[in-house]
Design a protein around this motif. Structure first.
Motif, PDB file in Angstrom:
ATOM      1  N   PHE A  45      -5.772 -13.421  14.353  1.00  0.00           N
ATOM      2  CA  PHE A  45      -4.718 -13.243  13.367  1.00  0.00           C
ATOM      3  C   PHE A  45      -3.648 -14.340  13.429  1.00  0.00           C
ATOM      4  CE2 PHE A  45      -6.265  -8.891  14.189  1.00  0.00           C
ATOM      5  CZ  PHE A  45      -6.690  -8.580  12.903  1.00  0.00           C
ATOM      6  N   CYS A  46      -3.654 -15.162  14.474  1.00  0.00           N
ATOM      7  CA  CYS A  46      -2.601 -16.166  14.636  1.00  0.00           C
ATOM      8  C   CYS A  46      -2.515 -17.150  13.467  1.00  0.00           C
ATOM      9  CB  CYS A  46      -2.759 -16.907  15.971  1.00  0.00           C
ATOM     10  SG  CYS A  46      -2.405 -15.837  17.417  1.00  0.00           S
ATOM     11  N   PRO A  47      -3.662 -17.589  12.879  1.00  0.00           N
ATOM     12  CA  PRO A  47      -3.538 -18.497  11.727  1.00  0.00           C
ATOM     13  C   PRO A  47      -2.987 -17.821  10.477  1.00  0.00           C
ATOM     14  CG  PRO A  47      -5.686 -18.704  12.800  1.00  0.00           C
ATOM     15  CD  PRO A  47      -5.039 -17.480  13.347  1.00  0.00           C
ATOM     16  N   GLU A 304     -11.636   6.189  -0.082  1.00  0.00           N
ATOM     17  CA  GLU A 304     -10.740   6.091   1.065  1.00  0.00           C
ATOM     18  C   GLU A 304     -10.728   4.665   1.615  1.00  0.00           C
ATOM     19  OE1 GLU A 304      -8.780   8.162   3.199  1.00  0.00           O
ATOM     20  OE2 GLU A 304      -8.703   9.518   1.483  1.00  0.00           O
ATOM     21  N   TYR A 305      -9.592   4.233   2.144  1.00  0.00           N
ATOM     22  CA  TYR A 305      -9.489   2.903   2.749  1.00  0.00           C
ATOM     23  C   TYR A 305     -10.474   2.777   3.922  1.00  0.00           C
ATOM     24  CZ  TYR A 305      -7.712  -0.823   5.742  1.00  0.00           C
ATOM     25  OH  TYR A 305      -7.608  -1.928   6.514  1.00  0.00           O
ATOM     26  N   ASP A 306     -11.195   1.652   3.972  1.00  0.00           N
ATOM     27  CA  ASP A 306     -12.180   1.390   5.016  1.00  0.00           C
ATOM     28  C   ASP A 306     -11.861   0.033   5.635  1.00  0.00           C
ATOM     29  OD1 ASP A 306     -14.369   0.742   6.576  1.00  0.00           O
ATOM     30  OD2 ASP A 306     -15.837   1.541   5.167  1.00  0.00           O
ATOM     31  N   THR A 308     -13.401  -1.872   7.395  1.00  0.00           N
ATOM     32  CA  THR A 308     -14.506  -2.823   7.553  1.00  0.00           C
ATOM     33  C   THR A 308     -14.787  -3.599   6.281  1.00  0.00           C
ATOM     34  OG1 THR A 308     -16.229  -1.230   6.908  1.00  0.00           O
ATOM     35  CG2 THR A 308     -15.585  -1.296   9.237  1.00  0.00           C
ATOM     36  N   LEU A 309     -14.082  -3.259   5.186  1.00  0.00           N
ATOM     37  CA  LEU A 309     -14.352  -3.908   3.896  1.00  0.00           C
ATOM     38  C   LEU A 309     -13.370  -5.038   3.633  1.00  0.00           C
ATOM     39  CD1 LEU A 309     -15.124  -0.799   1.666  1.00  0.00           C
ATOM     40  CD2 LEU A 309     -16.700  -2.238   2.939  1.00  0.00           C
ATOM     41  N   ALA A 310     -13.830  -6.042   2.890  1.00  0.00           N
ATOM     42  CA  ALA A 310     -12.993  -7.203   2.543  1.00  0.00           C
ATOM     43  C   ALA A 310     -12.385  -6.979   1.171  1.00  0.00           C
ATOM     44  CB  ALA A 310     -13.839  -8.485   2.561  1.00  0.00           C
ATOM     45  N   TYR A 311     -11.233  -6.310   1.136  1.00  0.00           N
ATOM     46  CA  TYR A 311     -10.580  -6.007  -0.126  1.00  0.00           C
ATOM     47  C   TYR A 311      -9.989  -7.264  -0.763  1.00  0.00           C
ATOM     48  CZ  TYR A 311     -10.984  -1.141   1.338  1.00  0.00           C
ATOM     49  OH  TYR A 311     -11.463   0.071   1.731  1.00  0.00           O
ATOM     50  N   VAL A 312      -9.932  -7.239  -2.117  1.00  0.00           N
ATOM     51  CA  VAL A 312      -9.350  -8.363  -2.865  1.00  0.00           C
ATOM     52  C   VAL A 312      -8.298  -7.813  -3.817  1.00  0.00           C
ATOM     53  CG1 VAL A 312     -11.445  -9.771  -2.701  1.00  0.00           C
ATOM     54  CG2 VAL A 312     -11.151  -8.199  -4.630  1.00  0.00           C
ATOM     55  N   ALA A 313      -7.531  -8.732  -4.434  1.00  0.00           N
ATOM     56  CA  ALA A 313      -6.454  -8.345  -5.345  1.00  0.00           C
ATOM     57  C   ALA A 313      -6.980  -7.412  -6.429  1.00  0.00           C
ATOM     58  CB  ALA A 313      -5.831  -9.590  -5.963  1.00  0.00           C
ATOM     59  N   PHE A 338      -4.354  -5.727   7.182  1.00  0.00           N
ATOM     60  CA  PHE A 338      -3.634  -4.479   7.411  1.00  0.00           C
ATOM     61  C   PHE A 338      -4.130  -3.383   6.478  1.00  0.00           C
ATOM     62  CE2 PHE A 338      -0.679  -6.465  10.155  1.00  0.00           C
ATOM     63  CZ  PHE A 338      -0.272  -7.666   9.583  1.00  0.00           C
ATOM     64  N   GLY A 339      -4.128  -2.145   6.961  1.00  0.00           N
ATOM     65  CA  GLY A 339      -4.324  -0.996   6.104  1.00  0.00           C
ATOM     66  C   GLY A 339      -3.035  -0.661   5.380  1.00  0.00           C
ATOM     67  N   PRO A 340      -3.110   0.151   4.298  1.00  0.00           N
ATOM     68  CA  PRO A 340      -1.918   0.463   3.514  1.00  0.00           C
ATOM     69  C   PRO A 340      -0.783   1.081   4.327  1.00  0.00           C
ATOM     70  CG  PRO A 340      -3.879   1.107   2.316  1.00  0.00           C
ATOM     71  CD  PRO A 340      -4.323   0.731   3.697  1.00  0.00           C
ATOM     72  N   ILE A 341      -1.114   1.860   5.374  1.00  0.00           N
ATOM     73  CA  ILE A 341      -0.048   2.537   6.137  1.00  0.00           C
ATOM     74  C   ILE A 341       0.145   1.900   7.509  1.00  0.00           C
ATOM     75  CG2 ILE A 341      -0.341   4.722   4.915  1.00  0.00           C
ATOM     76  CD1 ILE A 341      -1.908   5.764   7.321  1.00  0.00           C
ATOM     77  N   ASP A 342      -0.509   0.744   7.750  1.00  0.00           N
ATOM     78  CA  ASP A 342      -0.279   0.033   9.020  1.00  0.00           C
ATOM     79  C   ASP A 342       1.070  -0.661   8.990  1.00  0.00           C
ATOM     80  OD1 ASP A 342      -3.710  -1.163   9.363  1.00  0.00           O
ATOM     81  OD2 ASP A 342      -2.788   0.773   9.829  1.00  0.00           O
ATOM     82  N   ALA A 343       1.586  -0.984  10.170  1.00  0.00           N
ATOM     83  CA  ALA A 343       2.763  -1.846  10.227  1.00  0.00           C
ATOM     84  C   ALA A 343       2.373  -3.198   9.647  1.00  0.00           C
ATOM     85  CB  ALA A 343       3.213  -2.016  11.685  1.00  0.00           C
ATOM     86  N   GLY A 344       3.074  -3.618   8.622  1.00  0.00           N
ATOM     87  CA  GLY A 344       2.710  -4.845   7.933  1.00  0.00           C
ATOM     88  C   GLY A 344       1.878  -4.606   6.698  1.00  0.00           C
ATOM     89  N   GLY A 345       1.461  -3.358   6.459  1.00  0.00           N
ATOM     90  CA  GLY A 345       0.644  -3.040   5.280  1.00  0.00           C
ATOM     91  C   GLY A 345       1.347  -3.325   3.972  1.00  0.00           C
TER      92      GLY A 345
END
Length: 350
Positions: A45-47, A304-306, A308-313, A338-345
């Motif tokens: 995640f650093c980049p 439901e949010y997963d 493992t999936l590569a979500y796009v706009a 990040f997931g929708p309810i994660d810190a940073g979501g």
């Protein structure tokens, strides 16, 4: 409480953080006059995360303030016994394991384990690239390394690759005087990804150079009992398992555990193989299969949010009966992090 300070033995601050640059665990960067260290556990995640932007960020750890600059850490150097740099990298060249190329004055070596990717990945462009390993800087030139050749027992090259042909696993084609074989794992991409496509190395395995011609291999055809082709694929449609679409004269079916990805990727998109299966070629038209639509006025929820999936706009997901949408623009990349309810979501989801 006292804040941590940078090692007093250091002369000054390391280089400023650059978004997208390849950082590894233990590397340090500066943001203004504050020093941060990339953690080994979350180095991927650093980049993507600017130090200090995300609260309680596990990718970057604050070390403390710093001033001035320090000398960069030493990098590897090219074999001094070599007379100079190997040839510049040329996309599409059939590089093999152990081949060396130069990008500017930096030498890279093609990895034997991932050599199928070497012809189509520019060295140094991807973080954690398993195809090319940096050897070090160089000057001047050296002779080129050798490339594989096609089986001399064959009478010549197979037929030239033709986009849209219903190739199957094991089929062989020729492209720019090199022979390729359609791989079993990614055979569904062979009809629509030429061997020099940016993601073609997954679909086609390079056999080597060839000359002349030989008989073509057979290809599958769509179910003869079907009256024609289904509707053309339309991006943004909420396809579900069992839906069939056509791209040109090739039929695809949405199926499997990753059917939700049919809404995110087209059959020919990179990643489309997760949800779409190539059924073969077709002609004419047939009645379309139905697909559900998400109506914001109805009480139903999207999937439901997963993580493992590569979500796009534009993708919509639900978490605990609440609907979230991946926002457009540059921040849509955070929907994968990040997931929708994660810190940073909040950086990627509305």
């Amino acid at each position: 409480m006292a804040s941590p300070t940078f090692d007093a033995n250091a002369i000054g601050c390391p280089d400023e953080y650059v978004p997208g640059a390849e950082y590894a665990g233990g590397e340090k960067v500066a943001v203004g006059n504050l020093l941060y260290e990339c953690t080994a556990e979350f180095a991927a995640f650093c980049p993507l995360r600017t130090p200090g932007e995300v609260p309680e960020d596990e990718a970057w750890v604050s070390v403390g303030p710093c001033t001035g600059t320090i000398a960069p850490t030493a990098g590897p150097t090219f074999d001094p016994d070599a007379p100079g740099c190997p040839p510049e990298f040329v996309a599409g060249t059939p590089y093999g394991g152990g081949d060396k190329v130069a990008v500017g004055t930096i030498v890279y070596e093609c990895s034997a384990a991932a050599s199928a990717h070497c012809p189509h990945r520019t060295p140094g462009e991807l973080a954690d690239d398993d195809a090319w390993t940096e050897v070090g800087p160089c000057t001047g030139t050296v002779g080129p390394t050798s490339s594989p050749t096609f089986d001399p027992d064959t009478p010549g090259c197979p037929d030239e690759y033709v986009e849209g042909t219903a190739y199957a696993a094991g089929d062989k084609v020729a492209f720019e005087n090199f022979a390729y074989e359609c791989t079993e794992t990614y055979a569904e991409h062979c009809p629509h990804r030429s061997p020099n496509h940016v993601a073609g190395e997954e679909a086609w395995f390079e056999l080597g150079a060839c000359t002349g011609s030989m008989a073509p291999t057979s290809s599958p055809t769509f179910d003869a009992n079907a009256p024609g082709c289904p509707d053309e694929y339309v991006a943004g449609t909420a396809y579900e398992e069992g839906d069939k679409v056509s791209v040109g004269n090739t039929v695809y079916s949405c199926q499997g555990d990753f059917a939700i990805t049919c809404r995110q990727y087209g059959p020919e998109d990179y990643g489309g193989s997760q949800g779409w299966t190539d059924l073969g070629s077709c002609t004419g038209t047939i009645a379309p299969t139905s697909s559900p639509t998400f109506d914001p006025d109805t009480p139903g929820c999207p999937g439901e949010y997963d993580d493992t999936l590569a979500y796009v706009a534009g993708d919509k997901v639900s978490v605990d009966n609440t609907v979230y949408e991946c926002i457009s623009g540059g921040n849509s990349a955070y929907c994968v992090v990040f997931g929708p309810i994660d810190a940073g979501g909040h950086l990627g989801w509305n």
